[in-house]
Write an enzyme that holds these catalytic residues in place. Structure first.
Site, PDB file in Angstrom:
ATOM      1  N   HIS A 159      11.488  14.287 -10.095  1.00 17.34           N
ATOM      2  CA  HIS A 159      11.341  12.816 -10.168  1.00 17.34           C
ATOM      3  C   HIS A 159      10.032  12.361  -9.521  1.00 17.34           C
ATOM      4  O   HIS A 159       9.933  11.226  -9.058  1.00 17.34           O
ATOM      5  CB  HIS A 159      12.519  12.105  -9.500  1.00 17.34           C
ATOM      6  N   LYS A 286     -16.518   5.691  -8.191  1.00 13.75           N
ATOM      7  CA  LYS A 286     -15.583   6.358  -9.094  1.00 13.75           C
ATOM      8  C   LYS A 286     -16.024   7.761  -9.516  1.00 13.75           C
ATOM      9  O   LYS A 286     -17.205   8.010  -9.747  1.00 13.75           O
ATOM     10  CB  LYS A 286     -15.369   5.530 -10.376  1.00 13.75           C
TER      11      LYS A 286
END
Ligand code: ARG
Length: 463
Positions: A159, A286
């Site tokens: 999960h 970035k």
């Protein structure tokens, strides 16, 4: 040539409509089949001579002419003509232009229907062999890194929540298993690709005394299509290949997704090499994981090709229909996409830095050894359900105290179950948890090493 100079001109009184000519043409994409079409034609001509349908001089002239055409195509000088519709008729016309009247005999005892099915099978067989090699290469890269990281601790997730510690080597071996099954699937598809349609003619066979076994041997096919209708009509082998390709791309997409997550500052498990990333035109900080993102994204097109091919096939009555011409672009793009995707991952992984300290740190968060505590209590005589509950109380306590499970005092742990003793502490460490999973398929470093040795051997096996 004029639009009226068609192979079928005898039956027609009017030229092909110019738009229809372009609409029905496939030469701009099926020219990729040229080497395979020529290989098939040479074998066919040789067989025609062997059974006496052509003289050996005629076959020799045809085979030499076909080689000339092949050379011209390979050199990039060949002038492909849309008016000649497809790769097969372009090559036949070029052959006749070169060697004259005798070239017109090549198509004896053959149809474009068995011709194209043969060319596609020869093409795909070769590409599958190439892809098998690419998967073997990637498998080797995965094993090398898994060997290096056999003891590296990382969190295992379910999960996407920290579940139990695993080793990075174990995780990479999971990727390896996916790739090895993909290779197996290709091997399996190859067996059904490796069947020769030639001799099926247009649909019913041919009235000439051909020797199909001879042609099959020349082309290296291990089997001959049993039914002429089926041989020209079904593209299930293209569908199967694309299905195997789609599944392979789904695997690569899942691997890519993990790489993308792991490369975020929030995970910080890996650092991708600059050469495999791009920056942002506006945000100076970035470093974007474009290559894994495209691996994930490109899976979509192959899944789309699989859908296209299934739908292409589903409404077709026997035998050949022109619909089948639409099989080529999805097939070719699947081959190209899978090939590039495998190469991208094979080159990206060795250039990736794995941040061991960070993985270890994260493996310790979220009480990943709670199952080990429950298992410990079972060994002390508690039923697993009760042990689970007691371990759950210990986790709650650790959360309240804001400490790791392993940092709780013995007194604290005893409040959860009186069965806990001093010897529980090594069980609650990451290393203790890993080492305890000591069976075939488990994450204990010793098992990972044994799995690696078996994996090396399995990787070397042939189809
Ligand atoms: N270009 C065609 C294809 O890809 C070749 C076979 C054409 N046969 C025919 N009967 N029109 O399927």
């Amino acid at each position: 040539m004029t639009s009226f100079d068609k192979a079928w001109k005898g039956r027609f009184t009017q030229p092909t409509d110019a738009f229809v000519e372009a609409f029905t043409a496939s030469v701009h994409f099926d020219q990729r089949l040229a080497p395979h079409d020529i290989e098939g034609s040479k074998a066919h001509a040789a067989m025609l001579a062997a059974v006496g349908i052509l003289t050996s001089e005629e076959a020799d002239a045809i085979i030499a002419g076909l080689q000339d055409v092949a050379d011209e195509i390979a050199s990039g000088r060949f002038a492909w003509s849309v008016a000649r519709e497809d790769v097969h008729m372009n090559i036949e016309a070029a052959l006749i232009a070169r060697i004259g009247e005798v070239g017109k005999k090549l198509h004896t005892a053959r149809s474009r229907n068995d011709q194209v099915a043969t060319a596609v099978r020869l093409y795909l067989r070769q590409e599958i062999d190439g892809l098998r090699g690419a998967l073997t290469l990637l498998g080797g890269v995965l094993l090398d890194i898994a060997e290096r990281e056999a003891e590296t601790v990382m969190p295992g997730f379910t999960h996407l929540q920290v579940a139990q510690p695993v080793t990075l080597g174990h995780h990479l071996l999971a990727w390896f298993e996916m790739m090895l099954r993909d290779r197996e699937r290709l091997d399996d598809v190859r067996r059904r690709v490796d069947v020769m349609p030639l001799g099926a003619g247009a649909l019913a066979g041919t009235s000439f005394p051909i020797d199909r076994a001879l042609t099959a041997r020349a082309l290296g096919f291990s089997r001959i299509a049993e039914n002429s209708l089926d041989a020209v009509a079904d593209r299930d082998f293209v569908i199967e290949f694309t299905a195997a390709g789609a599944l392979l791309m789904v695997h690569l997409s899942r691997i890519a997704e993990e790489l993308i997550l792991w490369s975020t500052p929030q995970f910080g498990f890996i650092e991708l090499a600059d050469g495999f990333c791009t920056g942002s035109s506006i945000m100076p900080q970035k470093k974007n994981p474009d290559v894994p993102e495209l691996l994930r994204g490109k899976s979509a097109r192959v899944i789309g090709h699989l859908t296209a091919l299934l739908v292409l096939m589903k409404g077709q009555p026997l035998a050949y229909n022109k619909d089948n011409q639409e099989d080529k672009e999805p097939l070719f793009d699947t081959v190209d996409t899978v090939k590039d995707a495998l190469r991208a991952l094979t080159e990206l992984l060795p250039a990736t830095t794995f941040q061991r300290e960070r993985m270890r740190l994260e493996a310790g968060r979220g009480h990943p050894t709670a199952t080990d505590l429950a298992d410990y209590l079972v060994r002390r005589g508690l039923a697993f359900r009760d042990a689970h509950e007691a371990a759950g109380r210990a986790v709650r306590l650790a959360i309240e105290r804001n400490v790791d499970l392993a940092s709780l005092s013995l007194a604290d742990l005893k409040t959860c179950s009186a069965l806990v003793e001093e010897d529980v502490f090594p069980v609650l460490t990451l290393e203790g948890s890993l080492a305890a999973r000591d069976h075939l398929g488990g994450t204990a470093p010793r098992q990972v090493r044994a799995a690696l040795a078996r994996a090396r051997e399995r990787l070397q096996r042939g189809p």
